[in-house]
Write a protein that holds these residues in place. Sequence first.
Motif, PDB file in Angstrom:
ATOM      1  N   MET A   1       0.758  -1.296  -0.023  1.00 29.25           N
ATOM      2  CA  MET A   1      -0.080  -0.075  -0.172  1.00 29.25           C
ATOM      3  C   MET A   1       0.910   1.268  -0.012  1.00 29.25           C
ATOM      4  O   MET A   1       1.845   1.173   0.906  1.00 29.25           O
ATOM      5  N   ILE A   2       0.634   2.048  -0.793  1.00 28.22           N
ATOM      6  CA  ILE A   2       1.325   3.331  -0.702  1.00 28.22           C
ATOM      7  C   ILE A   2       0.860   4.259   0.302  1.00 28.22           C
ATOM      8  O   ILE A   2      -0.500   4.499   0.472  1.00 28.22           O
ATOM      9  N   THR A   3       1.679   5.020   0.979  1.00 36.94           N
ATOM     10  CA  THR A   3       1.406   5.867   2.014  1.00 36.94           C
ATOM     11  C   THR A   3       1.751   7.308   1.907  1.00 36.94           C
ATOM     12  O   THR A   3       2.753   7.553   1.508  1.00 36.94           O
ATOM     13  N   TYR A   4       0.780   8.155   1.822  1.00 38.74           N
ATOM     14  CA  TYR A   4       1.080   9.667   1.944  1.00 38.74           C
ATOM     15  C   TYR A   4       0.867   9.954   3.392  1.00 38.74           C
ATOM     16  O   TYR A   4      -0.042   9.901   3.920  1.00 38.74           O
ATOM     17  N   GLU A   5       1.720  10.614   3.755  1.00 38.16           N
ATOM     18  CA  GLU A   5       1.764  11.277   5.499  1.00 38.16           C
ATOM     19  C   GLU A   5       0.496  12.160   5.606  1.00 38.16           C
ATOM     20  O   GLU A   5      -0.100  12.309   6.597  1.00 38.16           O
ATOM     21  N   THR A   6       0.642  13.162   4.629  1.00 38.16           N
ATOM     22  CA  THR A   6      -0.417  14.334   4.589  1.00 38.16           C
ATOM     23  C   THR A   6      -1.258  14.395   3.448  1.00 38.16           C
ATOM     24  O   THR A   6      -0.519  13.792   2.372  1.00 38.16           O
ATOM     25  N   ILE A   7      -2.267  15.175   3.275  1.00 35.04           N
ATOM     26  CA  ILE A   7      -3.262  15.267   2.361  1.00 35.04           C
ATOM     27  C   ILE A   7      -2.285  16.379   1.179  1.00 35.04           C
ATOM     28  O   ILE A   7      -2.311  16.056   0.120  1.00 35.04           O
ATOM     29  N   GLY A   8      -1.173  17.132   1.750  1.00 37.20           N
ATOM     30  CA  GLY A   8      -0.432  17.761   0.982  1.00 37.20           C
ATOM     31  C   GLY A   8       0.358  16.911   0.239  1.00 37.20           C
ATOM     32  O   GLY A   8       0.766  17.237  -0.984  1.00 37.20           O
ATOM     33  N   ASP A   9       1.137  15.953   0.712  1.00 31.38           N
ATOM     34  CA  ASP A   9       2.049  15.162  -0.029  1.00 31.38           C
ATOM     35  C   ASP A   9       1.194  14.456  -1.112  1.00 31.38           C
ATOM     36  O   ASP A   9       1.897  14.088  -2.138  1.00 31.38           O
ATOM     37  N   TYR A  10      -0.017  13.679  -0.723  1.00 31.26           N
ATOM     38  CA  TYR A  10      -0.588  13.142  -1.808  1.00 31.26           C
ATOM     39  C   TYR A  10      -1.023  14.290  -2.931  1.00 31.26           C
ATOM     40  O   TYR A  10      -0.822  13.843  -4.078  1.00 31.26           O
ATOM     41  N   LEU A  11      -1.507  15.412  -2.698  1.00 30.17           N
ATOM     42  CA  LEU A  11      -1.824  16.053  -3.703  1.00 30.17           C
ATOM     43  C   LEU A  11      -0.736  16.520  -4.628  1.00 30.17           C
ATOM     44  O   LEU A  11      -0.864  16.695  -5.858  1.00 30.17           O
ATOM     45  N   LEU A  12       0.589  16.898  -4.012  1.00 37.43           N
ATOM     46  CA  LEU A  12       1.789  17.135  -4.827  1.00 37.43           C
ATOM     47  C   LEU A  12       1.974  15.838  -5.846  1.00 37.43           C
ATOM     48  O   LEU A  12       2.165  16.379  -6.973  1.00 37.43           O
ATOM     49  N   ALA A  13       2.021  14.751  -5.373  1.00 39.24           N
ATOM     50  CA  ALA A  13       2.055  13.482  -6.090  1.00 39.24           C
ATOM     51  C   ALA A  13       0.961  13.446  -7.098  1.00 39.24           C
ATOM     52  O   ALA A  13       1.493  13.215  -8.540  1.00 39.24           O
ATOM     53  N   TRP A  14      -0.202  13.548  -6.931  1.00 36.28           N
ATOM     54  CA  TRP A  14      -1.458  13.723  -7.690  1.00 36.28           C
ATOM     55  C   TRP A  14      -1.149  14.869  -9.058  1.00 36.28           C
ATOM     56  O   TRP A  14      -1.594  14.261  -9.964  1.00 36.28           O
ATOM     57  N   ARG A  15      -0.699  15.636  -8.567  1.00 39.22           N
ATOM     58  CA  ARG A  15      -0.515  16.982  -9.544  1.00 39.22           C
ATOM     59  C   ARG A  15       0.491  16.535 -10.704  1.00 39.22           C
ATOM     60  O   ARG A  15       0.448  16.932 -11.732  1.00 39.22           O
ATOM     61  N   HIS A  16       1.387  15.661 -10.311  1.00 41.70           N
ATOM     62  CA  HIS A  16       2.556  15.214 -11.153  1.00 41.70           C
ATOM     63  C   HIS A  16       2.109  13.965 -12.011  1.00 41.70           C
ATOM     64  O   HIS A  16       2.742  13.679 -12.898  1.00 41.70           O
ATOM     65  N   GLU A  46      -6.677  -8.461   0.067  1.00 43.20           N
ATOM     66  CA  GLU A  46      -5.848  -7.805  -1.345  1.00 43.20           C
ATOM     67  C   GLU A  46      -6.158  -8.257  -2.629  1.00 43.20           C
ATOM     68  O   GLU A  46      -5.296  -8.308  -3.467  1.00 43.20           O
ATOM     69  N   ASP A  47      -7.401  -8.131  -2.672  1.00 37.16           N
ATOM     70  CA  ASP A  47      -7.937  -8.299  -4.283  1.00 37.16           C
ATOM     71  C   ASP A  47      -8.019  -6.933  -4.784  1.00 37.16           C
ATOM     72  O   ASP A  47      -8.473  -6.709  -6.159  1.00 37.16           O
ATOM     73  N   LEU A  48      -8.105  -5.767  -3.996  1.00 32.94           N
ATOM     74  CA  LEU A  48      -8.281  -4.402  -4.304  1.00 32.94           C
ATOM     75  C   LEU A  48      -7.227  -3.591  -3.615  1.00 32.94           C
ATOM     76  O   LEU A  48      -7.063  -3.805  -2.381  1.00 32.94           O
ATOM     77  N   PRO A  49      -6.662  -2.932  -4.220  1.00 33.18           N
ATOM     78  CA  PRO A  49      -5.361  -2.100  -3.843  1.00 33.18           C
ATOM     79  C   PRO A  49      -5.810  -0.906  -2.968  1.00 33.18           C
ATOM     80  O   PRO A  49      -6.973  -0.380  -3.423  1.00 33.18           O
ATOM     81  N   SER A  50      -5.148  -0.396  -2.168  1.00 35.23           N
ATOM     82  CA  SER A  50      -5.432   0.973  -1.480  1.00 35.23           C
ATOM     83  C   SER A  50      -4.363   1.719  -1.362  1.00 35.23           C
ATOM     84  O   SER A  50      -3.152   1.458  -1.572  1.00 35.23           O
ATOM     85  N   VAL A  51      -4.676   3.013  -0.872  1.00 33.16           N
ATOM     86  CA  VAL A  51      -3.628   4.184  -0.867  1.00 33.16           C
ATOM     87  C   VAL A  51      -4.079   4.742   0.655  1.00 33.16           C
ATOM     88  O   VAL A  51      -5.223   4.986   0.996  1.00 33.16           O
ATOM     89  N   SER A  52      -3.061   5.083   1.392  1.00 36.24           N
ATOM     90  CA  SER A  52      -3.151   5.844   2.670  1.00 36.24           C
ATOM     91  C   SER A  52      -2.863   7.045   2.258  1.00 36.24           C
ATOM     92  O   SER A  52      -1.695   7.436   2.175  1.00 36.24           O
ATOM     93  N   ILE A  53      -3.739   7.974   2.902  1.00 37.20           N
ATOM     94  CA  ILE A  53      -3.578   9.349   2.661  1.00 37.20           C
ATOM     95  C   ILE A  53      -3.934  10.047   4.014  1.00 37.20           C
ATOM     96  O   ILE A  53      -5.028  10.045   4.504  1.00 37.20           O
ATOM     97  N   ALA A  54      -3.000  10.323   4.747  1.00 38.86           N
ATOM     98  CA  ALA A  54      -3.118  11.096   6.396  1.00 38.86           C
ATOM     99  C   ALA A  54      -3.900   9.947   7.210  1.00 38.86           C
ATOM    100  O   ALA A  54      -4.694  10.532   7.758  1.00 38.86           O
ATOM    101  N   GLY A  55      -3.462   8.871   6.804  1.00 43.03           N
ATOM    102  CA  GLY A  55      -4.057   7.938   7.761  1.00 43.03           C
ATOM    103  C   GLY A  55      -5.175   7.148   7.455  1.00 43.03           C
ATOM    104  O   GLY A  55      -5.901   6.416   8.246  1.00 43.03           O
ATOM    105  N   LYS A  56      -5.994   7.663   6.346  1.00 41.69           N
ATOM    106  CA  LYS A  56      -7.229   6.978   5.893  1.00 41.69           C
ATOM    107  C   LYS A  56      -6.890   6.332   4.714  1.00 41.69           C
ATOM    108  O   LYS A  56      -6.072   6.658   3.831  1.00 41.69           O
ATOM    109  N   ARG A  57      -7.584   5.356   4.386  1.00 39.41           N
ATOM    110  CA  ARG A  57      -7.680   4.404   3.402  1.00 39.41           C
ATOM    111  C   ARG A  57      -8.646   4.984   2.138  1.00 39.41           C
ATOM    112  O   ARG A  57      -9.787   5.093   2.204  1.00 39.41           O
TER     113      ARG A  57
END
Length: 184
Positions: A1-16, A46-57
């Motif tokens: 599972m990919i983990t982003y510590e903060t929403i900002g980290d996720y949004l930065l990755a998503w923008r790219h 694990e039949d469906l992947p997930s992403v952790s963003i600021a502690g939420k799946r």
Amino acid sequence: MITYETIGDYLLAWRHDTSLAAVPIKMAADAHGLTIAEIEELLEVEDLPSVSIAGKRYIPAIALADMENKEQKQLTAALSLLENAARLKITVTCESLMHAIGLSIHSLEDQRTFDRILSLIHHDSQPYLTVLLPVLLRKDNTDNAMPPDSFLIFVRREGLMEGDERGFVDRQIKRVWRDYSERN
């Protein structure tokens, strides 16, 4: 599972990389006609992947699209098999249809997927009212086997059941076989 510590980290990755788009579990469940518990069960095995963003799946949107594409291919294959069975004037067991479209009768999730596919087939054939392809399905391979319960529930709910179940099923099989033999 990919983990982003903060929403900002996720949004930065998503923008790219917009392929990183993710949706809440409830939205994923609603999109596929599943319950939140069923989505969580898919995540657990694990039949469906997930992403952790600021502690939420969250569920990657691409995984939902893949799930939809796979189910659409299974639906197309199931319809094709049932149409061929109609032309050959034979019935098909649920187990053999499940196997043919890549599902296991021993998997609870595969059985749920199969039920969703049958529901789509019921509703696709319902507007015509003369041809109900799922009537060709059988619970098992015995002489007196009936279609799956979902078929009988569907025809009762739609007000299509005429007379007793066995008579209705026999008449519908003849209709399906006649209609498909006339199409050739």
